[in-house]
Design a protein around this motif. Structure first.
Motif, short mmCIF file in Angstrom:
data_model
loop_
_atom_site.label_atom_id
_atom_site.label_comp_id
_atom_site.label_asym_id
_atom_site.label_seq_id
_atom_site.Cartn_x
_atom_site.Cartn_y
_atom_site.Cartn_z
N THR A 1 44.12 14.85 159.37
CA THR A 1 43.52 15.52 158.24
C THR A 1 42.64 14.54 157.46
OG1 THR A 1 45.49 15.03 156.90
CG2 THR A 1 45.42 17.15 158.05
N THR A 2 41.93 15.09 156.48
CA THR A 2 41.01 14.29 155.66
C THR A 2 41.59 14.17 154.26
OG1 THR A 2 39.11 15.11 156.91
CG2 THR A 2 38.67 14.18 154.73
N ARG A 3 41.53 12.98 153.69
CA ARG A 3 42.05 12.77 152.34
C ARG A 3 41.01 12.06 151.48
NH1 ARG A 3 43.74 7.50 151.22
NH2 ARG A 3 43.86 6.10 153.04
N ARG A 4 41.11 12.30 150.18
CA ARG A 4 40.25 11.62 149.22
C ARG A 4 40.88 10.29 148.78
NH1 ARG A 4 37.74 16.07 144.98
NH2 ARG A 4 38.03 17.92 146.29
N THR A 5 40.01 9.38 148.36
CA THR A 5 40.47 8.12 147.79
C THR A 5 39.49 7.67 146.72
OG1 THR A 5 41.08 5.82 148.25
CG2 THR A 5 39.28 6.75 149.55
N ASP A 6 40.03 6.98 145.70
CA ASP A 6 39.19 6.35 144.69
C ASP A 6 38.85 4.91 145.07
OD1 ASP A 6 39.17 8.60 143.03
OD2 ASP A 6 41.05 8.01 142.07
N ALA A 7 39.48 4.40 146.13
CA ALA A 7 39.28 3.00 146.53
C ALA A 7 37.88 2.80 147.11
CB ALA A 7 40.33 2.60 147.55
N HIS A 8 37.28 1.68 146.77
CA HIS A 8 35.98 1.32 147.33
C HIS A 8 36.13 0.89 148.79
CE1 HIS A 8 33.47 0.92 143.51
NE2 HIS A 8 34.65 1.33 143.09
N PRO A 9 35.07 1.02 149.59
CA PRO A 9 35.17 0.63 150.99
C PRO A 9 35.21 -0.88 151.16
CG PRO A 9 32.92 1.23 150.47
CD PRO A 9 33.74 1.58 149.26
N GLU B 1 31.82 17.21 144.51
CA GLU B 1 32.97 18.08 144.73
C GLU B 1 32.77 18.94 145.97
OE1 GLU B 1 36.47 19.76 144.77
OE2 GLU B 1 35.95 18.10 143.43
N ALA B 2 31.55 19.44 146.18
CA ALA B 2 31.27 20.26 147.36
C ALA B 2 31.46 19.45 148.64
CB ALA B 2 29.85 20.81 147.29
N ILE B 3 31.01 18.20 148.65
CA ILE B 3 31.18 17.34 149.82
C ILE B 3 32.66 17.13 150.11
CG2 ILE B 3 30.86 14.99 150.71
CD1 ILE B 3 28.23 14.94 149.03
N ALA B 4 33.41 16.74 149.07
CA ALA B 4 34.82 16.45 149.27
C ALA B 4 35.59 17.68 149.73
CB ALA B 4 35.42 15.89 147.98
N ALA B 5 35.33 18.82 149.10
CA ALA B 5 36.05 20.04 149.47
C ALA B 5 35.69 20.48 150.89
CB ALA B 5 35.71 21.15 148.47
N THR B 6 34.42 20.37 151.24
CA THR B 6 33.98 20.75 152.59
C THR B 6 34.67 19.90 153.64
OG1 THR B 6 31.84 21.56 151.80
CG2 THR B 6 31.98 20.88 154.12
N TRP B 7 34.75 18.60 153.41
CA TRP B 7 35.39 17.72 154.37
C TRP B 7 36.90 17.91 154.40
CZ3 TRP B 7 33.67 13.45 157.50
CH2 TRP B 7 32.27 13.43 157.67
N GLU B 8 37.51 18.16 153.25
CA GLU B 8 38.97 18.34 153.22
C GLU B 8 39.41 19.60 153.95
OE1 GLU B 8 40.95 16.38 149.35
OE2 GLU B 8 39.46 17.93 148.90
N ARG B 9 38.54 20.57 154.03
CA ARG B 9 38.89 21.81 154.72
C ARG B 9 38.87 21.66 156.24
NH1 ARG B 9 36.74 24.57 150.07
NH2 ARG B 9 34.55 24.29 150.66
N ARG B 10 38.43 20.51 156.71
CA ARG B 10 38.31 20.30 158.15
C ARG B 10 39.10 19.07 158.58
NH1 ARG B 10 33.84 22.59 156.21
NH2 ARG B 10 32.72 24.12 157.49
#
Length: 238
Positions: free
Chosen positions: A5-13, A41-50
């Motif tokens: 799955t895909t997850r969000r993070t606040d950490a820098h690369p 938000e649209a980018i993050a949500a789109t990626w999290e749905r996949r």
């Protein structure tokens, strides 16, 4: 194998990852600060749905420009071939969904790089960057081989004036694969720390000393363009 799955993070690369053989950067123009946030938000949500598309994508990060109108995208791929495979099979559906959520995005182009050298974060330095500055250094046609020498000059200048750059956490120099320019991805403690360096002698490049003068007047350099960003969201495999 079950897709991750895909997850969000606040950490820098981590720009120094040895397995990131193909770092890519691109810019979108979205128009307003409100549309910046809506697009993030649209980018993050789109990626999290996949599911995460492939293990060859190590991470994807989005930054909001201080100008209130742009986004910078940075993705770390194992290779360019892996990115091309993603484009052929999975990219368009993500683009279409994002464009439905935020119509009218202007995509300004994608640049491909190889990281060459870095002024890395000092041992024990745990500061979180408050500012990311992307500096593009353009070179004259036919001067691609001079880029590495110029980077060496910058790193020597930084090493010679460490007290003048206390707010600089790290600087990562990338060579564009088309031979035209260098991208310096610089992490700063804060915007005031960066402004203090710009206010010092040297026309915004170093302290005005002899070493920095060689950087500023280096033959074959056409010019510098710097843009300020905030890290908005990171996307990683869960």
């Amino acid at each position: 194998m079950t897709p991750r799955t895909t997850r969000r993070t606040d950490a820098h690369p981590d720009l120094t990852r040895p397995d990131a053989g193909a770092p890519l950067f691109s810019t979108w123009r979205v128009g307003t600060p409100e549309r910046q946030q809506a697009t993030v938000e649209a980018i993050a949500a789109t990626w999290e749905r996949r599911p995460w598309p492939t293990p060859a994508l190590l991470g994807y990060h989005v930054y909001t420009g201080y100008d209130g109108t742009t986004l910078m995208h940075h993705s770390q791929w194992a290779s360019e071939a892996d990115y091309e495979a993603f484009v052929k099979t999975q990219r368009q559906e993500r683009v279409d969904e994002i464009d439905t959520l935020v119509p009218g995005i202007e995509r300004l182009g994608l640049d491909r790089y190889r990281r060459y050298r870095s002024r890395e974060r000092a041992a024990g330095d745990t500061r979180v960057p408050g500012l990311v500055v992307a500096v593009r250094i353009d070179f004259e046609p036919g001067a691609a081989e001079r880029r590495t020498d110029w980077i060496g000059e910058v790193l020597r200048a930084l090493a010679g004036t460490p007290d003048d750059h206390r707010g600089l956490i790290s600087a990562h120099f990338h060579l564009s694969t088309d031979g035209t320019h260098v991208l310096n991805y610089a992490e700063w403690e804060s915007e005031p720390a960066y402004d203090a360096v710009l206010a010092a002698p040297g026309e915004g490049i170093g302290d005005g000393g002899e070493q920095w003068e060689r950087v500023r007047t280096y033959p074959a350099v056409k010019g510098f363009t710097s843009t300020r960003y905030r890290h908005a969201v990171g996307l990683l495999p869960a």
